[in-house]
Enzyme design. Structure first.
Site, PDB file in Angstrom:
ATOM      1  N   LYS A   1      46.835  51.102  -1.559  1.00 27.35           N
ATOM      2  CA  LYS A   1      47.026  52.434  -0.964  1.00 27.35           C
ATOM      3  C   LYS A   1      47.934  53.294  -1.827  1.00 27.35           C
ATOM      4  O   LYS A   1      47.813  54.528  -1.825  1.00 27.35           O
ATOM      5  CB  LYS A   1      47.546  52.317   0.466  1.00 27.35           C
ATOM      6  CG  LYS A   1      48.942  51.704   0.629  1.00 27.35           C
ATOM      7  CD  LYS A   1      50.047  52.729   0.574  1.00 27.35           C
ATOM      8  CE  LYS A   1      51.419  52.073   0.659  1.00 27.35           C
ATOM      9  NZ  LYS A   1      52.512  53.073   0.525  1.00 27.35           N
TER      10      LYS A   1
ATOM     11  N   THR B   1      50.419  57.771   3.379  1.00 30.21           N
ATOM     12  CA  THR B   1      50.803  58.018   1.988  1.00 30.21           C
ATOM     13  C   THR B   1      49.844  58.971   1.283  1.00 30.21           C
ATOM     14  O   THR B   1      50.193  59.542   0.248  1.00 30.21           O
ATOM     15  CB  THR B   1      50.906  56.678   1.230  1.00 30.21           C
ATOM     16  OG1 THR B   1      51.635  56.849   0.030  1.00 30.21           O
ATOM     17  CG2 THR B   1      49.537  56.117   0.909  1.00 30.21           C
TER      18      THR B   1
END
Length: 346
Positions: A199, A256
């Site tokens: 991620k 994020t």
């Protein structure tokens, strides 16, 4: 390592516990503060003297300015160790301190990355470097958790994974405070770590999209197709894939990829503005794990024969000088195909 102490705030009703936090960055301070709120006496090991002195003065100005720290000495015997060290530096710490690590308490890796050279995760490094007497006590912590929001006591949910359900539940009980910070448990160590690492790479791509002034459609597509990539890699490493729909997968990916509070997102945005990686790296003290992990993910994907076109594009932008707009054009021009789900296909 330099050593300072942060103490237990008054008014805590949680059971007492002693915790050791290794690291002096923003997330280390956040977890130390969260443990203090939980009722723990917390000892923090710092890498540098200047950060130690800042924290002793009441504020970590280098990594987490504007958030005050309360201090109080704690007893030397600890019940929990949180390793909040960037992935690329974790092995060096483990090798240097294997003789002095506490025995019999959970040791939790909080880094989200994959080591350059070995393509190993933090859990795999702990298994490889620490003696067998420690292994049954290992766990990892992941999930959507910006340090500043934890420090502010904002609601945050994380996941603790371990091959031992007893250890996972113990760590979850230690870090959960009953109000702002809540931990779930999992036995999918491989999946949780791969999700946390990949991620960060995808967040660089999302930041680049933002820097190119693209909108919500592009970001939604990135999150969805990025989730497919990280799921395929996680399954190839032994994950059951189900964790990708949870906090470490969808949750952390959404966080994020959508906020400038993410250091990786900021890296991508600066890349899109025309800055080089050297220029970006030279302008910050903070570590964006996705920069190094882009190399490791590429190696691991090739080794396991997993197709990850978005992560490959991020690697090319970071290390081969490809302009993000050109990388996006190539991704959009790939051959058409069926959307075959998260585990198989592209």
């Amino acid at each position: 390592m330099m050593q300072i102490d942060v103490g237990t705030p008054p008014g805590s009703h949680a059971p007492p516990s002693r915790a050791l936090v290794v690291g002096d960055g923003a997330f280390a301070m956040a977890m130390g503060t969260a443990m203090a709120r939980r009722g723990s006496s917390v000892r923090i090991l710092c890498h540098t003297a200047n950060v130690r002195d800042e924290i002793n003065s009441g504020e970590n100005k280098t990594y987490l300015p504007g958030h005050k720290v309360h201090r109080e000495a704690c007893a030397p015997d600890v019940q929990l160790v949180l390793l909040v060290i960037p992935t690329q530096f974790l092995r060096k710490f483990l090798v240097a301190n294997l003789a002095s690590m506490p025995v019999g308490c959970p040791i939790v890796a909080c880094a989200k990355g994959i080591e350059i050279g070995t393509a190993e995760t933090p859990y795999e490094m702990m298994i490889g470097e620490l003696p067998g007497k420690y292994h049954k006590h290992f766990a990892v912590l992941a999930g959507p958790s910006f340090a500043a929001e934890i420090m502010e006591g904002q609601p945050t949910n994380v996941v603790v994974a371990s091959q031992s359900s007893e250890v996972a539940n113990k760590v979850a009980q230690y870090v959960s405070d009953g109000s702002s910070l809540r931990a779930y448990v999992s036995d999918d160590v491989h999946g949780i770590e791969i999700a946390g690492a990949v991620k960060n790479v995808l967040a660089i791509a999302s930041g680049a999209l933002d820097g190119l002034n693209f909108g919500n459609n592009a970001r939604a597509a990135l999150v969805c197709r990025g989730l497919a990539e990280l799921t395929r890699l996680a399954v190839a490493t032994g994950s059951n894939g189900r964790s990708m729909a949870g906090l470490a997968g969808v949750g952390d990916l959404m966080l994020t990829c959508s906020s400038s509070l993410s250091r990786n997102f900021t890296v991508g945005k600066k890349l899109a503005s025309g800055m080089s990686l050297d220029e970006i790296s030279g302008g910050t003290n903070a570590v964006a794990e996705g920069v190094a992990t882009a190399k490791s993910v590429r190696v691991l994907a090739e080794k396991l024969n997993v197709e990850m076109p978005i992560c490959e594009a991020v690697y090319q932008c970071l290390y081969e000088g490809k302009p993000p707009i050109e990388a996006l054009a190539e991704l959009q021009a790939r051959p058409l195909g069926a959307e075959t789900g998260l585990v198989a296909g592209d």
